[in-house]
Design a protein around this motif. Structure first.
Motif, PDB file in Angstrom:
ATOM      1  N   MET A   1       0.855  -1.198   0.000  1.00  0.00           N
ATOM      2  CA  MET A   1       0.000   0.000   0.000  1.00  0.00           C
ATOM      3  C   MET A   1       0.882   1.236   0.000  1.00  0.00           C
ATOM      4  SD  MET A   1      -3.203  -0.628   2.499  1.00  0.00           S
ATOM      5  CE  MET A   1      -4.368  -1.967   2.221  1.00  0.00           C
ATOM      6  N   TYR A   4       1.410   4.869   2.986  1.00  0.00           N
ATOM      7  CA  TYR A   4       2.486   5.158   3.928  1.00  0.00           C
ATOM      8  C   TYR A   4       3.859   4.997   3.304  1.00  0.00           C
ATOM      9  CZ  TYR A   4      -1.133   4.681   7.525  1.00  0.00           C
ATOM     10  OH  TYR A   4      -2.245   4.817   8.298  1.00  0.00           O
ATOM     11  N   MET A   9       5.827   1.689   7.089  1.00  0.00           N
ATOM     12  CA  MET A   9       5.452   0.283   6.931  1.00  0.00           C
ATOM     13  C   MET A   9       6.431  -0.632   7.663  1.00  0.00           C
ATOM     14  SD  MET A   9       2.550   0.201   5.597  1.00  0.00           S
ATOM     15  CE  MET A   9       2.385  -1.578   5.406  1.00  0.00           C
ATOM     16  N   PHE A  12       5.608  -0.392  11.234  1.00  0.00           N
ATOM     17  CA  PHE A  12       4.308  -1.022  11.474  1.00  0.00           C
ATOM     18  C   PHE A  12       4.440  -2.545  11.445  1.00  0.00           C
ATOM     19  CE2 PHE A  12       0.572  -2.942   9.324  1.00  0.00           C
ATOM     20  CZ  PHE A  12      -0.275  -2.929  10.415  1.00  0.00           C
ATOM     21  N   ARG A  13       5.172  -3.038  10.433  1.00  0.00           N
ATOM     22  CA  ARG A  13       5.305  -4.502  10.292  1.00  0.00           C
ATOM     23  C   ARG A  13       6.222  -5.106  11.351  1.00  0.00           C
ATOM     24  NH1 ARG A  13       5.997  -3.427   4.238  1.00  0.00           N
ATOM     25  NH2 ARG A  13       3.979  -3.977   3.346  1.00  0.00           N
ATOM     26  N   PRO A  15       7.323  -3.639  14.605  1.00  0.00           N
ATOM     27  CA  PRO A  15       7.400  -2.600  15.643  1.00  0.00           C
ATOM     28  C   PRO A  15       8.502  -2.904  16.657  1.00  0.00           C
ATOM     29  CG  PRO A  15       5.403  -3.927  15.890  1.00  0.00           C
ATOM     30  CD  PRO A  15       6.041  -4.353  14.612  1.00  0.00           C
ATOM     31  N   VAL A  18       7.804  -3.324  21.451  1.00  0.00           N
ATOM     32  CA  VAL A  18       6.413  -3.613  21.813  1.00  0.00           C
ATOM     33  C   VAL A  18       6.403  -4.400  23.106  1.00  0.00           C
ATOM     34  CG1 VAL A  18       4.281  -4.813  21.187  1.00  0.00           C
ATOM     35  CG2 VAL A  18       5.702  -3.820  19.413  1.00  0.00           C
ATOM     36  N   GLU A  56       2.442  -0.178  24.058  1.00  0.00           N
ATOM     37  CA  GLU A  56       1.307  -0.938  23.526  1.00  0.00           C
ATOM     38  C   GLU A  56       0.430   0.077  22.805  1.00  0.00           C
ATOM     39  OE1 GLU A  56      -0.014  -4.391  26.471  1.00  0.00           O
ATOM     40  OE2 GLU A  56      -0.124  -2.419  27.370  1.00  0.00           O
ATOM     41  N   THR A  57      -0.070  -0.286  21.658  1.00  0.00           N
ATOM     42  CA  THR A  57      -0.931   0.639  20.911  1.00  0.00           C
ATOM     43  C   THR A  57      -2.144  -0.069  20.334  1.00  0.00           C
ATOM     44  OG1 THR A  57       0.812   2.236  20.370  1.00  0.00           O
ATOM     45  CG2 THR A  57      -1.044   2.134  18.854  1.00  0.00           C
ATOM     46  N   GLY A  59      -4.620   0.983  17.533  1.00  0.00           N
ATOM     47  CA  GLY A  59      -4.781   2.041  16.549  1.00  0.00           C
ATOM     48  C   GLY A  59      -4.353   1.609  15.167  1.00  0.00           C
ATOM     49  N   CYS A  60      -4.342   2.580  14.276  1.00  0.00           N
ATOM     50  CA  CYS A  60      -4.075   2.285  12.877  1.00  0.00           C
ATOM     51  C   CYS A  60      -2.575   2.083  12.644  1.00  0.00           C
ATOM     52  CB  CYS A  60      -4.614   3.409  12.003  1.00  0.00           C
ATOM     53  SG  CYS A  60      -3.968   5.017  12.430  1.00  0.00           S
ATOM     54  N   GLY A  61      -2.217   1.820  11.409  1.00  0.00           N
ATOM     55  CA  GLY A  61      -0.830   1.551  11.058  1.00  0.00           C
ATOM     56  C   GLY A  61       0.103   2.671  11.467  1.00  0.00           C
ATOM     57  N   SER A  62      -0.313   3.908  11.252  1.00  0.00           N
ATOM     58  CA  SER A  62       0.582   5.026  11.567  1.00  0.00           C
ATOM     59  C   SER A  62       0.689   5.237  13.073  1.00  0.00           C
ATOM     60  CB  SER A  62       0.110   6.301  10.875  1.00  0.00           C
ATOM     61  OG  SER A  62      -1.188   6.621  11.265  1.00  0.00           O
ATOM     62  N   ILE A  64       0.742   2.761  15.291  1.00  0.00           N
ATOM     63  CA  ILE A  64       1.703   1.746  15.730  1.00  0.00           C
ATOM     64  C   ILE A  64       3.120   2.165  15.315  1.00  0.00           C
ATOM     65  CG2 ILE A  64       2.448  -0.653  15.341  1.00  0.00           C
ATOM     66  CD1 ILE A  64      -0.613  -1.347  15.195  1.00  0.00           C
TER      67      ILE A  64
ATOM     68  N   GLU B 303      -8.037  -2.278  16.017  1.00  0.00           N
ATOM     69  CA  GLU B 303      -8.469  -1.223  15.107  1.00  0.00           C
ATOM     70  C   GLU B 303      -8.367  -1.761  13.678  1.00  0.00           C
ATOM     71  OE1 GLU B 303      -8.533   1.864  12.447  1.00  0.00           O
ATOM     72  OE2 GLU B 303      -6.662   0.782  12.816  1.00  0.00           O
ATOM     73  N   GLU B 305      -7.854  -0.499  10.557  1.00  0.00           N
ATOM     74  CA  GLU B 305      -6.890  -0.197   9.499  1.00  0.00           C
ATOM     75  C   GLU B 305      -5.632  -1.050   9.622  1.00  0.00           C
ATOM     76  OE1 GLU B 305      -4.608   3.704   7.930  1.00  0.00           O
ATOM     77  OE2 GLU B 305      -3.672   2.284   9.290  1.00  0.00           O
ATOM     78  N   SER B 306      -5.145  -1.235  10.858  1.00  0.00           N
ATOM     79  CA  SER B 306      -3.953  -2.070  11.031  1.00  0.00           C
ATOM     80  C   SER B 306      -4.268  -3.512  10.643  1.00  0.00           C
ATOM     81  CB  SER B 306      -3.395  -1.959  12.451  1.00  0.00           C
ATOM     82  OG  SER B 306      -4.417  -1.997  13.400  1.00  0.00           O
ATOM     83  N   LEU B 309      -4.054  -3.636   6.832  1.00  0.00           N
ATOM     84  CA  LEU B 309      -2.678  -3.562   6.329  1.00  0.00           C
ATOM     85  C   LEU B 309      -1.970  -4.900   6.496  1.00  0.00           C
ATOM     86  CD1 LEU B 309      -1.643  -0.075   7.779  1.00  0.00           C
ATOM     87  CD2 LEU B 309      -1.941  -0.612   5.362  1.00  0.00           C
ATOM     88  N   LEU B 310      -2.184  -5.539   7.639  1.00  0.00           N
ATOM     89  CA  LEU B 310      -1.523  -6.828   7.867  1.00  0.00           C
ATOM     90  C   LEU B 310      -2.117  -7.913   6.976  1.00  0.00           C
ATOM     91  CD1 LEU B 310      -1.031  -6.732  11.746  1.00  0.00           C
ATOM     92  CD2 LEU B 310       0.723  -6.524   9.993  1.00  0.00           C
ATOM     93  N   ASP B 312      -3.348  -7.339   4.047  1.00  0.00           N
ATOM     94  CA  ASP B 312      -2.815  -7.031   2.720  1.00  0.00           C
ATOM     95  C   ASP B 312      -1.424  -7.643   2.558  1.00  0.00           C
ATOM     96  OD1 ASP B 312      -3.077  -5.710   0.169  1.00  0.00           O
ATOM     97  OD2 ASP B 312      -1.606  -4.267   0.864  1.00  0.00           O
ATOM     98  N   CYS B 324     -10.124   5.322  10.786  1.00  0.00           N
ATOM     99  CA  CYS B 324      -8.832   5.517  10.126  1.00  0.00           C
ATOM    100  C   CYS B 324      -8.879   5.163   8.652  1.00  0.00           C
ATOM    101  CB  CYS B 324      -7.757   4.697  10.822  1.00  0.00           C
ATOM    102  SG  CYS B 324      -7.128   5.548  12.268  1.00  0.00           S
ATOM    103  N   MET B 379      -0.735  -6.548  21.187  1.00  0.00           N
ATOM    104  CA  MET B 379      -0.052  -5.268  21.423  1.00  0.00           C
ATOM    105  C   MET B 379      -1.042  -4.150  21.762  1.00  0.00           C
ATOM    106  SD  MET B 379       1.091  -3.485  17.860  1.00  0.00           S
ATOM    107  CE  MET B 379       2.009  -4.755  17.049  1.00  0.00           C
ATOM    108  N   SER B 380      -2.284  -4.534  22.048  1.00  0.00           N
ATOM    109  CA  SER B 380      -3.300  -3.514  22.302  1.00  0.00           C
ATOM    110  C   SER B 380      -3.504  -3.283  23.796  1.00  0.00           C
ATOM    111  CB  SER B 380      -4.629  -3.963  21.676  1.00  0.00           C
ATOM    112  OG  SER B 380      -5.698  -3.229  22.217  1.00  0.00           O
ATOM    113  N   PRO B 381      -3.318  -2.029  24.244  1.00  0.00           N
ATOM    114  CA  PRO B 381      -3.560  -1.732  25.658  1.00  0.00           C
ATOM    115  C   PRO B 381      -5.037  -1.914  26.020  1.00  0.00           C
ATOM    116  CG  PRO B 381      -3.183   0.299  24.430  1.00  0.00           C
ATOM    117  CD  PRO B 381      -2.920  -0.835  23.491  1.00  0.00           C
TER     118      PRO B 381
END
Lengths: 148, 395
Positions: A1, A4, A9, A12-13, A15, A18, A56-57, A59-62, A64, B303, B305-306, B309-310, B312, B324, B379-381
């Protein structure tokens, strides 16, 4: 994609840093699940140096990638230096973020500050409130990367 | 492994449609509005396409208008009905909370111009109640617009009942059938609608072409002014190759519908059963009254979007209703409308299969999706707080 950069990436892939520090000296959590991003930062401090950092996150790719990059940028650094970390620096280190994702780097900056603030409070270390403008006001971040 | 599982976003152009496109572009280059032989040949082809599309929908050829796609068709139907209503002092427009933005944003615009817009809620199953439609209709109502099938959660709306109500109450009825045409039987007479929007690329046709069915006698005003194409209701030289390819794609989709439906229902059952085994997950939309290709889930603690992406990275093309991925602050209005709270709606995944998908694809999806969900939860709080009891599970 191609939304980003390669750097985003990569972080993100794969991290960095963590996880959880069970006996952390400071823990900061910012964002909220309603908005779709939560970042939690754990720090270990020795002689004013951040000897270990984990995150720890949710959320979306960005989000992380921003957390991962932020931990790399402050790990092994003095607290004073970590507090200088800006969302701009995180964004630049990631080779940029799409405009509507800049708030993710703001969250990373805030998470670092929140963790340090927690450490200061736990240890009764005096601090200058001006340094914690983000972490203290506990504002709702907006999604343009601007502090409201 | 590569699995394209985003057929609700768009489909691959059918081979037969691609062939028709190329042949038509080469053999029918004339402008259908030209008087000479080459033009008239194109005009005849256009008429033939119109007749065939009309046949496939149970309509009359004079009721089919070619457009640039679903959004244009939705816009034109709603704006036409609204301006007709306004001239008679009727300024109330009734629709649902789960419509596509092509409908919702058009209604928003009309609301700013002084129309009253009522968006009916849907149940947790993602289906609107015909009784609610009936109750909302009053003497000021110009239009009811209810989609045939939802693009995110695949739920099929009771449009025949709603059509009957609208006819009885003398109110115009539009249905956005973009996700339904070519996938489930659609007959405009059975539905009893005044307008029906469709888009070619959702059923193996090309992008940028669609149609609007307008019942004879229903008001229609042009969005695009200019030449007298489409009986003066849609100016601009017709994209004949695209229209011919759409016609072929619709013919083939309907001819194959029985077999495709049987395959997709089987794959859907397996996928839903398999994904339901992921703890703290939930299927979005009615289990039965849904499009055969659609499987939509929410997974707590992650979430979307992540997740996309993974997936994909693992060769899976899917979609999500997270904020997102929409570029806005809120997650999908459809997921919120069926009662998913924000925290949960962010963790949504839409898998939409098509006729080229196989059981092996579903086996692969059922291998990688649970892996990726577990990895992100790790990895999610939020997930940690759910596990430790600091936060209460919603699902």
């Amino acid at each position: 994609m191609s939304l980003y950069s390669e750097k985003v990436m990569d972080h993100f892939r794969h991290p960095r840093n963590v996880g959880v520090i069970e006996d952390a000296d400071g823990v900061g959590e910012v964002g909220n699940a309603k908005c779709g991003d939560i970042m939690k930062m754990y720090i270990k401090v020795e002689n004013g140096i951040l000897t270990d950092v984990k995150f720890e996150t949710f959320g979306c790719g960005s989000a992380i990638a921003s957390s991962s990059m932020a931990t790399e940028m402050i790990k092994g650094k003095p607290i004073s230096e970590a507090l200088q970390l800006t969302n701009k620096a995180v964004t630049e280190a990631l080779d940029g973020l799409p405009a509507h994702k800049l708030h993710c780097s703001v969250l990373a900056e805030e998470a670092v500050q929140a963790a340090v603030l927690d450490y200061y409070k736990k240890n009764n270390i005096p601090y200058d409130e001006a340094q914690f403008k983000c972490a203290l006001c506990a504002h709702e971040h907006d999604h343009d990367g601007e502090n409201v | 492994m590569f699995v394209y599982a985003d057929h609700a976003a768009t489909t691959k152009l059918r081979e037969s449609a691609a062939r028709v496109y190329a042949e038509t572009a080469a053999a029918y280059y004339g402008n259908p509005s030209s008087l000479h032989t080459v033009g008239q040949k194109a005009q005849e082809k256009l008429t033939e396409c119109r007749e065939r599309i009309a046949d496939l929908l149970g309509a009359d050829a004079r009721e089919i208008y070619f457009t640039s796609g679903g959004s244009e068709s939705d816009n034109q139907a709603i704006l036409s009905a609204a301006s007709f209503g306004a001239r008679k002092g009727k300024k109330k427009l009734i629709s649902t909370a789960i419509e596509h933005h092509a409908v919702l944003h058009t209604l928003n615009k009309l609301q700013k111009e002084g129309f009253e817009v009522v968006l009916l809620p849907v149940g947790e199953n993602g289906i609107v109640s015909p009784a609610d439609v009936e109750n909302a209709i009053d003497e000021n109502t110009a239009l009811v617009s209810v989609m045939l099938a939802n693009n995110e959660i695949g739920t099929i709306q009771p449009v025949e009942e709603i059509g009957e109500i609208c006819r009885r109450r003398g109110v115009l009825f539009h249905t956005d059938a973009v996700q339904a045409v070519g996938h489930i039987p659609v007959d405009v007479k059975k539905i009893g609608c005044d307008y029906l929007a469709l888009s070619a690329h959702k059923f193996g046709g090309p992008k940028g072409v669609g149609a609007l069915y307008v019942r004879r006698g229903a008001p229609l005003s042009p969005l695009i002014e200019g030449g007298a194409q489409e009986r003066g209701k849609r100016a601009g030289t017709e994209d004949l190759p695209a229209i011919a390819a759409m016609t072929e794609a619709l013919r083939a989709s309907i001819a194959d519908m029985g077999a495709t439906d049987a395959l997709l229902r089987k794959l859907q059952d397996k996928l839903i059963d398999g994904l339901s085994k992921i703890p703290h997950s939930i299927l979005n939309g009615d289990r039965v009254r849904r499009l055969p290709g659609n499987t939509s889930f929410c997974f707590e603690g992650i979430e979307g979007e992540s997740l996309l992406l993974l997936l994909d990275d693992k060769g899976v093309c899917a979609s999500s209703g997270s904020a997102c991925t929409s570029g806005s602050l809120d997650p999908s209005h459809v997921l919120l409308a069926i009662g998913r709270v924000h925290d949960v709606a962010h963790g949504s995944l839409r898998i939409t299969l098509g006729e080229e998908n196989t059981e092996a694809d579903v086996d692969y999806l059922l291998q990688v999706i649970p892996e990726v969900v577990a990895y992100l939860r790790g990895m999610s709080p939020v997930w940690r707080d759910l596990q430790t009891g600091k936060r209460q599970f919603i699902l």
